[in-house]
Write a protein that holds these residues in place. Sequence first.
Motif, PDB file in Angstrom:
ATOM      1  N   GLU A  56       0.835  -1.194   0.000  1.00  7.98           N
ATOM      2  CA  GLU A  56       0.000   0.000   0.000  1.00  7.98           C
ATOM      3  C   GLU A  56       0.877   1.254   0.000  1.00  7.98           C
ATOM      4  OE1 GLU A  56      -3.444   0.232   0.022  1.00  7.98           O
ATOM      5  OE2 GLU A  56      -3.373  -1.922  -0.428  1.00  7.98           O
ATOM      6  N   ALA A  57       0.502   2.239  -0.840  1.00 13.51           N
ATOM      7  CA  ALA A  57       1.200   3.531  -0.898  1.00 13.51           C
ATOM      8  C   ALA A  57       0.176   4.653  -0.720  1.00 13.51           C
ATOM      9  CB  ALA A  57       1.935   3.692  -2.224  1.00 13.51           C
ATOM     10  N   PRO A  58       0.519   5.743  -0.026  1.00 13.93           N
ATOM     11  CA  PRO A  58      -0.435   6.831   0.204  1.00 13.93           C
ATOM     12  C   PRO A  58      -0.582   7.728  -1.021  1.00 13.93           C
ATOM     13  CG  PRO A  58       1.676   7.403   1.167  1.00 13.93           C
ATOM     14  CD  PRO A  58       1.829   6.008   0.621  1.00 13.93           C
ATOM     15  N   LEU A  59      -1.776   8.301  -1.170  1.00 18.41           N
ATOM     16  CA  LEU A  59      -2.049   9.285  -2.213  1.00 18.41           C
ATOM     17  C   LEU A  59      -2.264  10.657  -1.576  1.00 18.41           C
ATOM     18  CD1 LEU A  59      -4.508   7.293  -4.527  1.00 18.41           C
ATOM     19  CD2 LEU A  59      -2.041   7.659  -4.829  1.00 18.41           C
ATOM     20  N   LEU A  60      -2.226  11.686  -2.414  1.00 16.65           N
ATOM     21  CA  LEU A  60      -2.318  13.051  -1.923  1.00 16.65           C
ATOM     22  C   LEU A  60      -3.660  13.343  -1.258  1.00 16.65           C
ATOM     23  CD1 LEU A  60      -0.681  15.701  -1.889  1.00 16.65           C
ATOM     24  CD2 LEU A  60      -1.798  16.329  -4.024  1.00 16.65           C
ATOM     25  N   ASP A  61      -4.715  12.653  -1.692  1.00 19.60           N
ATOM     26  CA  ASP A  61      -6.046  12.924  -1.137  1.00 19.60           C
ATOM     27  C   ASP A  61      -6.296  12.201   0.185  1.00 19.60           C
ATOM     28  OD1 ASP A  61      -6.378  10.298  -1.894  1.00 19.60           O
ATOM     29  OD2 ASP A  61      -7.896  10.696  -3.432  1.00 19.60           O
ATOM     30  N   GLY A  62      -5.293  11.475   0.693  1.00 22.06           N
ATOM     31  CA  GLY A  62      -5.445  10.786   1.973  1.00 22.06           C
ATOM     32  C   GLY A  62      -5.778   9.321   1.833  1.00 22.06           C
ATOM     33  N   SER A  63      -6.112   8.878   0.656  1.00 21.93           N
ATOM     34  CA  SER A  63      -6.413   7.466   0.441  1.00 21.93           C
ATOM     35  C   SER A  63      -5.111   6.709   0.140  1.00 21.93           C
ATOM     36  CB  SER A  63      -7.409   7.290  -0.710  1.00 21.93           C
ATOM     37  OG  SER A  63      -6.855   7.757  -1.919  1.00 21.93           O
ATOM     38  N   THR A  64      -5.231   5.398  -0.101  1.00 17.72           N
ATOM     39  CA  THR A  64      -4.060   4.582  -0.442  1.00 17.72           C
ATOM     40  C   THR A  64      -4.333   3.812  -1.723  1.00 17.72           C
ATOM     41  OG1 THR A  64      -4.843   2.734   0.917  1.00 17.72           O
ATOM     42  CG2 THR A  64      -3.336   4.333   1.966  1.00 17.72           C
ATOM     43  N   VAL A  65      -3.267   3.318  -2.314  1.00 14.79           N
ATOM     44  CA  VAL A  65      -3.407   2.548  -3.538  1.00 14.79           C
ATOM     45  C   VAL A  65      -2.439   1.369  -3.460  1.00 14.79           C
ATOM     46  CG1 VAL A  65      -1.657   3.937  -4.756  1.00 14.79           C
ATOM     47  CG2 VAL A  65      -3.393   2.682  -6.074  1.00 14.79           C
ATOM     48  N   ALA A  66      -2.835   0.211  -4.041  1.00 12.88           N
ATOM     49  CA  ALA A  66      -1.980  -0.978  -4.070  1.00 12.88           C
ATOM     50  C   ALA A  66      -0.975  -0.836  -5.199  1.00 12.88           C
ATOM     51  CB  ALA A  66      -2.816  -2.232  -4.253  1.00 12.88           C
ATOM     52  N   VAL A  67       0.302  -1.037  -4.849  1.00 10.23           N
ATOM     53  CA  VAL A  67       1.378  -0.905  -5.826  1.00 10.23           C
ATOM     54  C   VAL A  67       2.092  -2.247  -5.952  1.00 10.23           C
ATOM     55  CG1 VAL A  67       3.532   0.287  -6.379  1.00 10.23           C
ATOM     56  CG2 VAL A  67       1.689   1.520  -5.232  1.00 10.23           C
ATOM     57  N   SER A  68       2.390  -2.650  -7.179  1.00 11.60           N
ATOM     58  CA  SER A  68       3.080  -3.920  -7.416  1.00 11.60           C
ATOM     59  C   SER A  68       4.589  -3.712  -7.361  1.00 11.60           C
ATOM     60  CB  SER A  68       2.692  -4.491  -8.784  1.00 11.60           C
ATOM     61  OG  SER A  68       1.321  -4.825  -8.807  1.00 11.60           O
ATOM     62  N   VAL A  69       5.220  -4.405  -6.414  1.00 15.43           N
ATOM     63  CA  VAL A  69       6.681  -4.388  -6.312  1.00 15.43           C
ATOM     64  C   VAL A  69       7.202  -5.530  -7.162  1.00 15.43           C
ATOM     65  CG1 VAL A  69       8.665  -4.621  -4.772  1.00 15.43           C
ATOM     66  CG2 VAL A  69       6.596  -3.409  -3.996  1.00 15.43           C
ATOM     67  N   PRO A  70       8.016  -5.264  -8.164  1.00 16.49           N
ATOM     68  CA  PRO A  70       8.516  -6.346  -9.020  1.00 16.49           C
ATOM     69  C   PRO A  70       9.545  -7.202  -8.280  1.00 16.49           C
ATOM     70  CG  PRO A  70       9.577  -4.282  -9.613  1.00 16.49           C
ATOM     71  CD  PRO A  70       8.527  -3.942  -8.590  1.00 16.49           C
ATOM     72  N   PRO A  71       9.618  -8.496  -8.563  1.00 14.84           N
ATOM     73  CA  PRO A  71      10.640  -9.352  -7.936  1.00 14.84           C
ATOM     74  C   PRO A  71      12.044  -8.809  -8.228  1.00 14.84           C
ATOM     75  CG  PRO A  71       9.022 -10.695  -9.079  1.00 14.84           C
ATOM     76  CD  PRO A  71       8.737  -9.283  -9.458  1.00 14.84           C
ATOM     77  N   GLY A  72      12.893  -8.827  -7.226  1.00 13.88           N
ATOM     78  CA  GLY A  72      14.255  -8.346  -7.393  1.00 13.88           C
ATOM     79  C   GLY A  72      14.385  -6.843  -7.298  1.00 13.88           C
TER      80      GLY A  72
END
Length: 303
Positions: A229-245
């Motif tokens: 999860e990463a924060p957004l400017l409006d106070g909400s969060t968004v799921a971010v894909s971390v690539p392997p490696g």
Amino acid sequence: MGMARDPYEVLGVSKTATADEIKKAYRKLAHRYHPDRNPGDKEAEEKFKEVQNAYDILSDPAKRANYDRFGSPEGAKGSGFGGFSGFGGNMTPEDLQDLLRQMGVNFGGSSGGFSFDFGFPGAATGTRRQRARYVEPEDIEREITIPFLTAARGGKIDLRIDDHEVAVSIPAGARDGQVIRLKGILANGGSLKLRLHVEPHPWFRREGDDLLVEVPISVAEAVLGAKVEAPLLDGSTVAVSVPPGASSGTKLRLKRQGIAGGDLYVVLKIVVPKEIDSRSRELMEEFARLNPQNPRADAPWNR
């Protein structure tokens, strides 16, 4: 119509006052009697006009010199000059010639005659056309500090200016050091310039219209990949894909999630546990044997 008051008396300054002292006195009185501060007050309106007229005379070196010498900003023409007797009989012929030269009279010819030349077309009557002198209202600059989110998203802030509450619109994407001009808002008719200082944000960092936010990930998430999860400017969060490696410092771009159409960059930071048990150590040693790696081989100082 009665005689105009002595401009020095109107502004409350001495006849030896400097230009700065005169300007300071004028600003103070113009502020006090300005029609915007005294709506419907005829007496204040008249005093404001009187203050403006006095400043018009004393702020102009030529008019002030004429007033000091002749009692009129127009010089002798405005003092009721009618011969030597108009000055108490104390004017010498040389004084008269000096006076006439100031009025634009050119002496010439063996006859000792003179002619009028006032420096503008059609001035055959010997009178100078009066021109209104405009005094440019002076602007004032103030510094204000605004929240990071107000600068980023825009909004209104309330300020108190000259005893009035003023709502100031901050445009979306306002930058640190930016100046906003509010025209004609001051009592003297001038503009207010607001220089903005933007407070830092606890986790967002700004680069132009882009935002950067550091998101910690574990060693396993970095090696295997994950959803975080990463924060957004409006106070909400968004799921971010971390690539392997993924490595620390890797930037993941989220389009148009920054400021005024800019992007948001999620900056990954691998967090290593400070303490591990013996079994975990064995696994890590085995991992190192199975995956030999020299991450510094391509470092700039080894090239």
